[in-house]
Design a protein around this motif. Structure first.
Motif, PDB file in Angstrom:
ATOM      1  N   GLU A   4       0.578  -1.238   0.010  1.00 34.30           N
ATOM      2  CA  GLU A   4      -0.399   0.033  -0.141  1.00 34.30           C
ATOM      3  C   GLU A   4       0.876   1.385   0.188  1.00 34.30           C
ATOM      4  O   GLU A   4       2.024   1.402   0.829  1.00 34.30           O
ATOM      5  CB  GLU A   4      -0.941  -0.257   1.068  1.00 34.30           C
ATOM      6  CG  GLU A   4      -2.290   1.363   1.349  1.00 34.30           C
ATOM      7  CD  GLU A   4      -3.454   0.606   0.528  1.00 34.30           C
ATOM      8  OE1 GLU A   4      -3.982   1.296   1.004  1.00 34.30           O
ATOM      9  OE2 GLU A   4      -3.078  -0.496  -0.728  1.00 34.30           O
ATOM     10  N   LYS A  34      -4.572   4.920  -3.393  1.00 29.58           N
ATOM     11  CA  LYS A  34      -5.026   4.198  -3.962  1.00 29.58           C
ATOM     12  C   LYS A  34      -4.414   4.655  -5.597  1.00 29.58           C
ATOM     13  O   LYS A  34      -5.151   5.715  -6.245  1.00 29.58           O
ATOM     14  CB  LYS A  34      -5.896   4.082  -4.187  1.00 29.58           C
ATOM     15  CG  LYS A  34      -6.562   2.711  -2.802  1.00 29.58           C
ATOM     16  CD  LYS A  34      -6.118   1.276  -3.354  1.00 29.58           C
ATOM     17  CE  LYS A  34      -6.812   0.857  -2.168  1.00 29.58           C
ATOM     18  NZ  LYS A  34      -5.975  -0.272  -1.582  1.00 29.58           N
ATOM     19  N   ASP A  43      -7.296   6.816   0.386  1.00 28.59           N
ATOM     20  CA  ASP A  43      -8.282   5.694   0.899  1.00 28.59           C
ATOM     21  C   ASP A  43      -8.332   5.407   2.281  1.00 28.59           C
ATOM     22  O   ASP A  43      -9.952   5.323   2.214  1.00 28.59           O
ATOM     23  CB  ASP A  43      -7.548   4.791   0.315  1.00 28.59           C
ATOM     24  CG  ASP A  43      -8.515   3.167  -0.075  1.00 28.59           C
ATOM     25  OD1 ASP A  43      -9.998   3.361  -0.518  1.00 28.59           O
ATOM     26  OD2 ASP A  43      -8.247   2.237   1.013  1.00 28.59           O
TER      27      ASP A  43
END
Length: 295
Positions: free
Chosen positions: A138, A156, A176
């Protein structure tokens, strides 16, 4: 030096260290204790140590050992990192002057910091949704202030996969998840994070924020867009993957009264997992989706 400042660890090293320590538990002294900063001692025994999964995908597994009091397995008082037990507040601190402001997460220990903020340190209030575990890759930034981690946000990127099964990809960059520690709210950090996110993608025509917006997230967006008029037509609340049928202009929805704005904490947005850092922080129940919410 603090764990995040020590030589970089690999996932395999963290797992191996945990396995070796667990295998040695039977031979360790029964009187061994961890001295917390609250002047209380927590016995270090097999029944007081648990493995915490760090990432959404546990293949390959990546865990860290957590110590909890005998009477409450949801309370975490220390993590086992670099062959010793560290109190949580030290795992979230740094001695590096280069860690100031919003810093891109690159090392495993920086990902441990994100894990602690989203899963352990900050507990959800009534009606809030807990963060799910983040994927190991991430894209995140941690907000460092006065040598401690005070928040983070994750992105994202445009073109990244929405999930592991559909093959659909995000059509625009999406903010996000976002968290500011409760003890650090109302100091403009939420606005700082929104500004950083928008500046990081200045060449993109449209930017997204994961739906649904909570009351206080909407309030922070209102405050932000009151100051950044040029972004009013660019910032959208989106559902993945973010095509035009899945976008709602945030400023327009604010003007139409479609959000219940929470004014008390509008200077800081903090998502589902929230609580001031304490030595005995708790593990919240996990949700099945990481979404940006606030209180």
């Amino acid at each position: 030096m603090f764990p995040v400042d020590l030589p970089a660890l690999q996932e395999s090293e963290l797992l191996s260290s945990a396995e070796i320590y667990l295998s040695s538990m039977d031979g360790r002294p029964h009187h061994e204790c961890f001295q917390s900063s609250k002047s209380s001692k927590v016995p270090i025994r097999a029944e007081n140590v648990r493995q915490l999964q760090l990432f959404e995908d546990d293949q390959p597994p990546c865990v860290v050992l957590a110590l909890h009091p005998p009477e409450d397995q949801t309370q975490v008082v220390a993590l086992y990192v670099q062959d010793r037990w560290w109190p949580l507040d030290e795992v979230l601190r740094t001695s590096s002057q280069s860690r100031s402001g919003l810093v891109q997460v690159r090392s495993l220990m920086e990902r441990v910091v994100v894990f602690l903020l989203s899963q352990v340190v900050e507990r959800p209030l009534l009606g809030e949704i807990s963060f799910a575990l983040h994927p190991r890759t991430e894209s995140c930034k941690v907000l460092w202030r006065d040598n401690q981690a005070v928040g983070f946000y994750s992105i994202k990127p445009k073109g990244s996969l929405c999930d592991g099964w559909s093959g659909s990809c995000y059509l625009l960059p999406v903010l996000d998840t976002l968290l500011v520690r409760r003890s650090c709210r109302r100091r403009g950090f939420g606005l700082q994070i929104l500004q950083d996110f928008c500046a990081s993608f200045s060449s993109e025509e449209f930017l997204g924020v994961t739906a649904p917006l909570s009351a206080s997230m909407a309030a922070v967006c209102r405050r932000f867009l009151q100051q950044q008029l040029e972004l009013r037509g660019r910032l959208y609340e989106v559902e993945a993957p973010g095509d035009w049928t899945q976008r709602r202009n945030i400023w327009l929805n604010i003007q139409l009264g479609r959000y219940s704005l929470h004014n008390r904490d509008e200077e800081e947005t903090v998502p589902a997992s929230t609580q001031t850092l304490t030595e005995g922080s708790s593990l919240p129940p996990q949700s099945h989706g990481a979404m940006l919410t606030a209180t």
